[in-house]
Scaffold this motif. Structure first.
Motif, short mmCIF file in Angstrom:
data_model
loop_
_atom_site.label_atom_id
_atom_site.label_comp_id
_atom_site.label_asym_id
_atom_site.label_seq_id
_atom_site.Cartn_x
_atom_site.Cartn_y
_atom_site.Cartn_z
N ARG A 178 -66.77 -72.48 -42.23
CA ARG A 178 -66.12 -71.71 -41.15
C ARG A 178 -66.17 -70.23 -41.48
O ARG A 178 -66.19 -69.85 -42.65
N HIS B 290 -60.28 -76.99 -42.40
CA HIS B 290 -59.54 -76.46 -41.25
C HIS B 290 -60.42 -76.41 -40.01
O HIS B 290 -61.62 -76.13 -40.09
N SER B 291 -59.81 -76.64 -38.86
CA SER B 291 -60.52 -76.52 -37.58
C SER B 291 -60.69 -75.04 -37.23
O SER B 291 -60.03 -74.18 -37.83
N GLN B 292 -61.57 -74.76 -36.28
CA GLN B 292 -61.76 -73.37 -35.82
C GLN B 292 -60.42 -72.76 -35.39
O GLN B 292 -60.13 -71.62 -35.70
#
Length: 124
Positions: free
Chosen positions: A3, A99-101
């Protein structure tokens, strides 16, 4: 998953000490806000506006600690856009994370808060 974590700061002067201090503060907050360890970082890209050339802000990472020795860092010049924010240092940190965006916390200091007010965490 890799990310990107965005960050930006500004300085008042084209001054080595201020540039390094503000860059270090920014990087440290980006790492803390996203629970990142230096070993999780794939790379860090730092761009500067044309009015900043007193130092390489990448030097600030080496001041954080020995564990940053092997983190790849590159500085570059930001494109010159008329009426854009002056004396600005932008950071793109790519990290390995679960972690997600939407869970990524992007960090903006000083005048750079104007760049992405939609991403400013109002609880901080």
């Amino acid at each position: 998953m890799i990310r990107g974590i965005r960050g930006a700061t500004t300085v008042a002067q084209n001054n080595e000490a201020e540039m390094l201090d503000h860059t270090q503060q920014l990087i440290e907050e980006m790492v803390h806000a996203n629970q990142v360890e230096p070993s999780d970082i794939a790379s860090v890209f730092i761009s500067l506006t044309a009015d900043l050339n007193a130092t390489f802000p990448a030097k600030a990472l080496r001041n954080i600690g020995r564990e940053w020795t092997y983190v790849p860092v590159m500085c570059m010049k930001e494109i010159e856009v008329p009426n854009s924010l002056e004396k600005c240092i932008r950071v793109m940190m790519t990290v390995n994370t679960e972690h997600s965006q939407q869970a990524i916390h992007h960090v903006y200091h000083y005048e750079a808060k104007k760049l992405r007010p939609d991403l400013i965490d109002t609880e901080k």
